[in-house]
Design a protein around this motif. Structure first.
Motif, PDB file in Angstrom:
ATOM      1  N   ASN A 179      26.971  40.641 -10.002  1.00 17.34           N
ATOM      2  CA  ASN A 179      25.645  41.126 -10.360  1.00 17.34           C
ATOM      3  C   ASN A 179      25.730  42.490 -11.037  1.00 17.34           C
ATOM      4  O   ASN A 179      25.041  42.743 -12.028  1.00 17.34           O
ATOM      5  CB  ASN A 179      24.769  41.203  -9.112  1.00 17.34           C
ATOM      6  CG  ASN A 179      23.336  41.509  -9.450  1.00 17.34           C
ATOM      7  OD1 ASN A 179      22.839  41.105 -10.492  1.00 17.34           O
ATOM      8  ND2 ASN A 179      22.670  42.240  -8.581  1.00 17.34           N
ATOM      9  N   ARG A 180      26.572  43.380 -10.524  1.00 15.79           N
ATOM     10  CA  ARG A 180      26.740  44.699 -11.147  1.00 15.79           C
ATOM     11  C   ARG A 180      27.282  44.568 -12.563  1.00 15.79           C
ATOM     12  O   ARG A 180      26.845  45.274 -13.477  1.00 15.79           O
ATOM     13  CB  ARG A 180      27.675  45.560 -10.304  1.00 15.79           C
ATOM     14  CG  ARG A 180      27.017  46.091  -9.066  1.00 15.79           C
ATOM     15  CD  ARG A 180      27.899  47.122  -8.363  1.00 15.79           C
ATOM     16  NE  ARG A 180      27.337  47.408  -7.058  1.00 15.79           N
ATOM     17  CZ  ARG A 180      27.863  47.021  -5.912  1.00 15.79           C
ATOM     18  NH1 ARG A 180      28.976  46.337  -5.903  1.00 15.79           N
ATOM     19  NH2 ARG A 180      27.276  47.322  -4.773  1.00 15.79           N
ATOM     20  N   LEU A 181      28.245  43.687 -12.749  1.00 20.63           N
ATOM     21  CA  LEU A 181      28.802  43.482 -14.097  1.00 20.63           C
ATOM     22  C   LEU A 181      27.740  42.962 -15.056  1.00 20.63           C
ATOM     23  O   LEU A 181      27.653  43.405 -16.214  1.00 20.63           O
ATOM     24  CB  LEU A 181      29.987  42.513 -14.038  1.00 20.63           C
ATOM     25  CG  LEU A 181      31.247  43.018 -13.351  1.00 20.63           C
ATOM     26  CD1 LEU A 181      32.305  41.916 -13.322  1.00 20.63           C
ATOM     27  CD2 LEU A 181      31.791  44.258 -14.027  1.00 20.63           C
ATOM     28  N   LEU A 182      26.921  42.044 -14.583  1.00 23.56           N
ATOM     29  CA  LEU A 182      25.870  41.490 -15.443  1.00 23.56           C
ATOM     30  C   LEU A 182      24.801  42.531 -15.769  1.00 23.56           C
ATOM     31  O   LEU A 182      24.290  42.576 -16.893  1.00 23.56           O
ATOM     32  CB  LEU A 182      25.239  40.271 -14.769  1.00 23.56           C
ATOM     33  CG  LEU A 182      26.108  39.021 -14.731  1.00 23.56           C
ATOM     34  CD1 LEU A 182      25.429  37.935 -13.910  1.00 23.56           C
ATOM     35  CD2 LEU A 182      26.403  38.519 -16.131  1.00 23.56           C
ATOM     36  N   VAL A 183      24.462  43.383 -14.817  1.00 22.50           N
ATOM     37  CA  VAL A 183      23.480  44.433 -15.070  1.00 22.50           C
ATOM     38  C   VAL A 183      24.019  45.418 -16.106  1.00 22.50           C
ATOM     39  O   VAL A 183      23.292  45.846 -17.009  1.00 22.50           O
ATOM     40  CB  VAL A 183      23.090  45.142 -13.753  1.00 22.50           C
ATOM     41  CG1 VAL A 183      22.351  46.439 -14.016  1.00 22.50           C
ATOM     42  CG2 VAL A 183      22.242  44.223 -12.894  1.00 22.50           C
ATOM     43  N   ASN A 184      25.305  45.770 -16.000  1.00 18.46           N
ATOM     44  CA  ASN A 184      25.900  46.662 -16.989  1.00 18.46           C
ATOM     45  C   ASN A 184      25.893  46.038 -18.380  1.00 18.46           C
ATOM     46  O   ASN A 184      25.575  46.710 -19.369  1.00 18.46           O
ATOM     47  CB  ASN A 184      27.331  47.028 -16.585  1.00 18.46           C
ATOM     48  CG  ASN A 184      27.380  48.022 -15.463  1.00 18.46           C
ATOM     49  OD1 ASN A 184      26.407  48.731 -15.207  1.00 18.46           O
ATOM     50  ND2 ASN A 184      28.501  48.087 -14.762  1.00 18.46           N
TER      51      ASN A 184
END
Length: 102
Positions: A41-46
């Motif tokens: 999720n963090r990677l996708l938000v970035n």
């Protein structure tokens, strides 16, 4: 004889504690899945934020290009370039030709 007894004790404990052990394993697997999904999720938000920045940059560039296009296509500028660089003049009344469609 003690080897048989030890195996019997282990099997008896396993039968008695199989559900708590199984639930403990499932809890650990669930926790690992939560960690993995949080990281994804963090990677996708970035990536999403980077795409928004790229969109904003392209939007500013597009607006600048529109302003430049409007400035370059002004009638007075085109007329100045036609007369100074290309030596073009408006035709006089007797040299003007009107084309009509049949």
């Amino acid at each position: 004889m003690s080897q048989i007894r030890l195996t019997q004790v282990i099997l008896a404990d396993w039968r008695r504690l199989r559900w708590p052990i199984l639930l403990l394993c499932l809890c650990v697997l669930s926790a690992l899945a939560v960690v993995q999904l949080s990281h994804s999720n963090r990677l996708l938000v970035n990536a999403h934020n980077q795409l928004y920045q790229q969109r904003d940059t392209l939007d500013v560039e597009w607006r600048n290009l529109l302003l430049e296009q409007r400035a370059l296509s002004e009638h007075s500028r085109v007329e100045d370039i036609a007369s100074s660089r290309l030596n073009m003049r408006r035709p006089s009344g007797e040299r003007e030709v009107v084309v009509t469609l049949p």
